[in-house]
Design an enzyme around this catalytic site. Structure first.
Site, short mmCIF file in Angstrom:
data_model
loop_
_atom_site.label_atom_id
_atom_site.label_comp_id
_atom_site.label_asym_id
_atom_site.label_seq_id
_atom_site.Cartn_x
_atom_site.Cartn_y
_atom_site.Cartn_z
N GLN A 135 24.29 -8.23 -2.78
CA GLN A 135 23.14 -8.94 -3.35
C GLN A 135 23.53 -10.20 -4.13
O GLN A 135 22.69 -11.04 -4.40
CB GLN A 135 22.33 -7.99 -4.25
CG GLN A 135 21.69 -6.86 -3.45
CD GLN A 135 20.92 -5.89 -4.33
OE1 GLN A 135 21.48 -4.91 -4.81
NE2 GLN A 135 19.64 -6.14 -4.55
N HIS A 143 27.30 0.44 -2.14
CA HIS A 143 25.92 0.09 -2.53
C HIS A 143 25.21 -0.46 -1.29
O HIS A 143 25.11 -1.66 -1.09
CB HIS A 143 25.93 -0.93 -3.67
CG HIS A 143 24.60 -1.05 -4.36
ND1 HIS A 143 24.42 -0.89 -5.73
CD2 HIS A 143 23.37 -1.33 -3.88
CE1 HIS A 143 23.15 -1.07 -6.04
NE2 HIS A 143 22.48 -1.34 -4.94
N ASN A 188 25.72 4.57 -4.28
CA ASN A 188 24.48 4.19 -4.95
C ASN A 188 23.27 4.79 -4.24
O ASN A 188 23.10 4.62 -3.04
CB ASN A 188 24.35 2.66 -4.94
CG ASN A 188 23.10 2.19 -5.67
OD1 ASN A 188 23.03 2.31 -6.90
ND2 ASN A 188 22.12 1.69 -4.94
N GLU A 189 22.46 5.49 -4.99
CA GLU A 189 21.20 6.04 -4.50
C GLU A 189 21.38 6.86 -3.22
O GLU A 189 20.87 6.50 -2.15
CB GLU A 189 20.14 4.94 -4.34
CG GLU A 189 19.80 4.32 -5.70
CD GLU A 189 18.65 3.33 -5.70
OE1 GLU A 189 18.32 2.82 -4.62
OE2 GLU A 189 18.10 3.06 -6.78
#
Ligand code: BGC
Length: 408
Positions: free
Chosen positions: A19, A113, A157-158
């Site tokens: 990102q 991620h 992540n998540e």
């Protein structure tokens, strides 16, 4: 009671490699962003060039008074081909950790991620059980190279977001031609197309949790004292009258099985943005009259208190708010969101919950996946034409809270 946080509380912001870094060309997302009929609003491109600008970015975060920074290491860069590791890239991330330490920021490092190397997807990606062992091999390598500088590791992540995507958001499925084109570009078939976000089956869940557990073992084999955990996307899932059974079932599938899988971990990372309401037939639309964010989420800052309590109840391990924030063009609303959210974290602390840190999502306005650069989550704005950073009032406010270590 005062609104104090514990003495060694971690205060920081979070980012993810794809990102912010720019030009993550060896990743599956990069490929998917560029195929014909892509579902991405725009490609990630240079992002905010954090790959080169991290020294100034980290110094800016330190100037704001934070004592920690959560960022991710990009698997697609570290292992550009199956089994071939890039020492130059590992050195890059080592320098990032060193820069954090020199600036007084404890590095909280996420190993995965959302993005993966292209080659992994051509081998069946996150629906292929062999991925668990590949991820563990990579996790061991990263730990060997920079583990001495890392404060805490978030493996994945998540872990539950592919399941959420499958059960809540992708009901109609994303455009068929996109899947066909992306699968072809990633040297797989539409049937076996399993980038992380698309691994929403029960098999995908099992692969992801196996990857976490094997990576944890690989990390501990290198550095037994390094704290390791995973992070979970958690909305405050509320039952409206008659919706209790549906809510409970969804909460079990989307949150509890993952929290249960974290029971042997050193902590669990809770990532919360909003609440979700459930009726007898499933998820409901946002309630009329409740303000909506750029993501069309309800403005619901107190959700974090509810999710911390749920995570505590089910996982019974120390907690960390690894992401919390809001996509809005109005920084005044962001500030109000953080005020409300931190008030509910304080209430959790007063009730004896072991919350160890709070990371705002995000440090900078950045690439919001399929939505491109339109949603702005940053406490620092970035002019992508000049790459100029500007600190927003919400950052100044959070900075005061972090420095005082109490909510004023
Ligand atoms: C993800 C971030 C994302 C944020 C805001 C979280 O689900 O970890 O990558 O940008 O939410 O949507």
């Amino acid at each position: 009671m005062t609104n104090e946080f514990p003495a060694d509380f971690l205060w920081g912001t979070a980012t993810a490699a794809h990102q912010v870094e720019g030009n993550n060309t060896n990743s599956d997302f990069w490929v998917a962003e560029h195929v014909p009929d892509t579902v991405f609003a725009e490609p990630s491109g240079d992002a905010i060039d954090h790959y080169h600008r991290y020294p100034q970015d980290i110094a800016l975060l330190a100037d704001l008074g934070f004592n920690s920074y959560r960022f991710s290491v990009e698997w697609a860069r570290v292992e550009p081909e199956d089994g071939r590791f890039s020492t130059a890239t590992l050195d890059h991330y080592r320098r990032m950790c060193e820069t954090c330490r020199e600036n007084g920021l404890k590095p909280i490092v996420t190993y995965h991620h959302f993005t993966s190397p292209r080659w992994l997807i051509s081998q069946g990606g996150w629906e292929n059980m062999a991925t668990a062992q590949k991820f563990a091999r990579y996790a061991g390598k990263v730990t060997q190279h920079l583990g001495d500088l890392i404060e805490t590791v978030c493996t994945i992540n998540e872990v539950n977001i592919p399941r959420m995507a499958a059960l809540l958001w992708m009901a109609g499925g994303p455009a068929e031609t996109f899947i066909e084109n992306a699968a072809q570009a990633l040297h797989t078939t539409p049937q076996q197309f399993a980038p992380f976000m698309f691994a929403g089956t029960a098999q995908g869940r099992d692969v992801i949790l196996a990857a976490h557990h094997q990576a944890r073992a690989a990390i501990k084999a290198e550095r037994p004292s390094l704290p390791v955990g995973l992070t979970i996307a958690m909305s405050d899932m509320q039952a409206m009258p008659g919706g209790e059974a549906v809510r409970d079932q969804m909460r079990h599938e989307l949150q509890d099985v993952f929290l249960e899988a974290a029971r042997q971990d050193d902590f669990v990372g809770v990532q919360t943005y909003t609440r979700e309401r459930y009726g007898p037939d499933g998820a409901l639309e946002p309630e009329e009259g409740v303000e909506l964010t750029q993501m069309q989420y309800e403005f619901w800052p107190q959700a974090i208190g509810a999710t911390l309590r749920r995570a505590h109840e089910v996982a019974s391990v120390p907690l960390m708010v690894t992401e919390n924030g809001i996509g809005t063009a109005d920084d005044g609303r962001r500030l109000a969101y953080y005020q409300g959210a931190l008030q509910s974290v304080v209430e959790c602390l007063k009730d004896g919950l072991d919350v160890r840190g709070y990371f705002a999502w995000s440090a900078f306005d950045n690439f919001e996946w399929m939505l491109g650069y339109e949603p702005t989550f940053g406490i620092i704005a970035v002019d992508r034409a000049t790459q100029q950073r500007s600190v927003k009032p919400s950052a100044r406010w959070l900075s005061q809270v972090a420095q005082a270590n109490r909510l004023v």
